[in-house]
Design an enzyme around this catalytic site. Structure first.
Site, short mmCIF file in Angstrom:
data_model
loop_
_atom_site.label_atom_id
_atom_site.label_comp_id
_atom_site.label_asym_id
_atom_site.label_seq_id
_atom_site.Cartn_x
_atom_site.Cartn_y
_atom_site.Cartn_z
N ARG A 1 137.69 81.66 68.54
CA ARG A 1 136.85 82.46 69.45
C ARG A 1 136.68 83.87 68.89
NH1 ARG A 1 139.72 83.43 74.06
NH2 ARG A 1 141.68 82.47 73.44
N ASN B 1 146.97 104.24 73.98
CA ASN B 1 146.25 104.00 75.24
C ASN B 1 147.27 103.78 76.35
OD1 ASN B 1 144.00 103.66 76.87
ND2 ASN B 1 143.86 101.46 76.47
N GLY C 1 127.47 76.58 56.09
CA GLY C 1 127.48 76.26 54.67
C GLY C 1 128.84 76.13 54.02
N VAL D 1 151.15 81.61 66.01
CA VAL D 1 151.44 82.63 64.99
C VAL D 1 152.71 83.43 65.32
CG1 VAL D 1 149.03 82.91 64.22
CG2 VAL D 1 149.94 84.41 66.00
N ALA E 1 152.34 97.39 68.23
CA ALA E 1 152.07 96.29 67.31
C ALA E 1 150.93 96.65 66.37
CB ALA E 1 151.73 95.03 68.09
N ILE F 1 135.08 95.93 71.69
CA ILE F 1 134.22 94.83 71.24
C ILE F 1 134.12 93.80 72.37
CG2 ILE F 1 133.86 93.10 69.43
CD1 ILE F 1 134.10 96.00 68.33
N TYR G 1 151.15 96.84 72.90
CA TYR G 1 150.03 96.46 72.04
C TYR G 1 149.78 97.54 70.98
CZ TYR G 1 145.12 95.07 71.00
OH TYR G 1 143.95 94.70 70.39
N GLU H 1 143.36 100.40 52.91
CA GLU H 1 142.38 101.15 53.72
C GLU H 1 142.31 100.59 55.14
OE1 GLU H 1 140.78 103.86 54.71
OE2 GLU H 1 140.28 104.09 52.59
N GLY I 1 143.27 82.88 64.61
CA GLY I 1 142.51 83.23 65.83
C GLY I 1 141.02 83.01 65.60
P1 NAP Z 1 140.03 86.65 71.62
O1 NAP Z 1 138.56 86.49 71.85
O2 NAP Z 1 140.93 86.77 72.80
O3 NAP Z 1 140.54 85.43 70.68
C1 NAP Z 1 141.88 85.35 70.35
C2 NAP Z 1 142.09 84.33 69.26
O4 NAP Z 1 143.46 84.34 68.85
C3 NAP Z 1 141.79 82.91 69.71
O5 NAP Z 1 141.28 82.19 68.62
C4 NAP Z 1 143.18 82.37 70.09
O6 NAP Z 1 143.30 80.95 70.00
C5 NAP Z 1 144.04 83.05 69.03
N1 NAP Z 1 145.44 83.20 69.42
C6 NAP Z 1 145.93 83.89 70.48
N2 NAP Z 1 147.27 83.80 70.53
C7 NAP Z 1 147.64 83.01 69.49
C8 NAP Z 1 148.88 82.50 69.02
N3 NAP Z 1 150.04 82.81 69.62
N4 NAP Z 1 148.88 81.71 67.92
C9 NAP Z 1 147.73 81.41 67.29
N5 NAP Z 1 146.52 81.86 67.67
C10 NAP Z 1 146.47 82.65 68.77
O7 NAP Z 1 140.33 87.95 70.73
P2 NAP Z 1 139.32 88.98 69.99
O8 NAP Z 1 138.84 89.95 71.00
O9 NAP Z 1 138.36 88.23 69.14
O10 NAP Z 1 140.36 89.78 69.07
C11 NAP Z 1 140.65 89.39 67.73
C12 NAP Z 1 141.56 90.45 67.11
O11 NAP Z 1 140.92 91.72 67.14
C13 NAP Z 1 142.90 90.62 67.84
O12 NAP Z 1 143.92 90.86 66.92
C14 NAP Z 1 142.66 91.85 68.71
O13 NAP Z 1 143.87 92.50 69.02
C15 NAP Z 1 141.78 92.67 67.79
N6 NAP Z 1 140.96 93.65 68.51
C16 NAP Z 1 140.06 93.28 69.46
C17 NAP Z 1 139.33 94.24 70.13
C18 NAP Z 1 138.32 93.91 71.19
O14 NAP Z 1 137.77 94.85 71.79
N7 NAP Z 1 138.01 92.64 71.46
C19 NAP Z 1 139.53 95.60 69.82
C20 NAP Z 1 140.45 95.94 68.84
C21 NAP Z 1 141.17 94.96 68.19
P3 NAP Z 1 142.90 79.96 71.25
O15 NAP Z 1 141.38 79.97 71.34
O16 NAP Z 1 143.44 78.64 70.88
O17 NAP Z 1 143.52 80.57 72.48
#
Ligand code: NAP
Length: 249
Positions: free
Chosen positions: A16, A151, A55, A66, A160, A190, A157, A239, A13
């Site tokens: 982005r 939530n 770098g 995934v 998981a 975030i 979610y 941790e 992931g």
């Molecule tokens: P995001 O901006 O939506 O980016 C998701 C990333 O995962 C993208 O690179 C996407 O690839 C990739 N992805 C999605 N489905 C996939 C799949 N089936 N196979 C391979 N790659 C896949 O997400 P984020 O907010 O940065 O979140 C990153 C992690 O932090 C996640 O696990 C999320 O649950 C966790 N998290 C986020 C928050 C929050 O507030 N944002 C809070 C708690 C936890 P593409 O660009 O190709 O679609």
């Protein structure tokens, strides 16, 4: 010598959001990088360019789902073949399919668990072999405040993300004697693509329950991920590091 010099890191992931920020942060420390993503080629190319600018000596893109166990196994083999080994795995790829349980579809539950949870099992399983060969390694899993406190509307979610904490702790015990550390980062709210569609009221409610009174950034998560992946965290395993601005303590 830079912190991640001579290390190969695989971030899923990474096209982005938090994953991209983590990849760029590791690149800044000199890591050779594999960037996983699902389908957004333009974003992945942009992330690759940013890692090179930061770098990293070499950056490979890994486009795969995934949620597919065979693809996870193959991706790890491809990373090792392309980059010569594997020292750091960041299981960051994730999706949220939200909805109240009464109307929630079984296939959405299945997909949520595959992409967010089972992916980390399959990737970690495949990564253990090259890490054993390297006589050590670090795995960082992205859980969530939702996995810790629950939530409404996010039961699947939350299941998981809570599962990822169990995976983190069990694997930390299983692989610790081989110098492989396994930790988790647990973000709160975030600002990324994942959260940008939230209604203003929901956003304000989440920010309102943080002690710091603001949303977090992908960069702030990336710093925590990089810390746990680095030798500065050499005595830290099993941790869960919260990056939630005091939303949940
Ligand atoms: P995001 O901006 O939506 O980016 C998701 C990333 O995962 C993208 O690179 C996407 O690839 C990739 N992805 C999605 N489905 C996939 C799949 N089936 N196979 C391979 N790659 C896949 O997400 P984020 O907010 O940065 O979140 C990153 C992690 O932090 C996640 O696990 C999320 O649950 C966790 N998290 C986020 C928050 C929050 O507030 N944002 C809070 C708690 C936890 P593409 O660009 O190709 O679609």
């Amino acid at each position: 010598m830079r912190e991640f010099e001579n290390k190969v890191a695989f971030v899923t992931g990474a096209s982005r959001g938090i994953g991209r920020a983590a990849a760029v942060r590791l690149a800044g420390g000199g890591a050779t990088l594999a960037l996983g993503y699902a389908g957004n080629d333009a974003a992945a190319q942009e992330a690759k360019a940013l890692c090179e600018q930061a770098g990293s000596p070499k950056v490979a893109l890994m486009k795969f789902d995934v949620g597919d166990p065979a693809a996870c196994q193959k991706a790890i083999e491809d990373v090792v073949a392309a980059l010569g080994g594997l020292n750091i795995l960041v299981n960051n790829a994730g999706i949220s399919i939200d909805g109240l349980i009464l109307r929630y579809k079984a296939e959405d539950l299945e997909r949520t668990l595959q992409v967010n949870l089972q992916s980390a099992f399959h990737l970690s399983k495949a990564a253990a072999r090259p890490m054993l060969k390297a006589k050590g390694g670090a795995i960082v899993n992205l859980t969530s405040v939702v996995g810790e406190q629950g939530n409404a509307g996010q039961t699947a979610y939350s299941m998981a993300k809570a599962g990822l904490i169990g995976l983190t702790k069990s694997l930390a015990r299983e692989l610790g004697s081989r110098a492989i550390r396994v930790n988790a980062v647990s973000p709160g709210y975030i600002e990324t693509d994942m959260t940008k569609e939230l209604p203003e009221a929901a956003r304000n409610a989440m920010v309102g329950v943080t002690a710091l009174g603001r949303a977090g950034t992908a960069q702030e998560c990336a710093d925590a991920i990089a810390f746990l992946a680095s030798d500065r965290a050499s005595y830290i395993t099993g941790e869960v590091l919260r990056v939630n601005g005091g939303m949940y303590m």
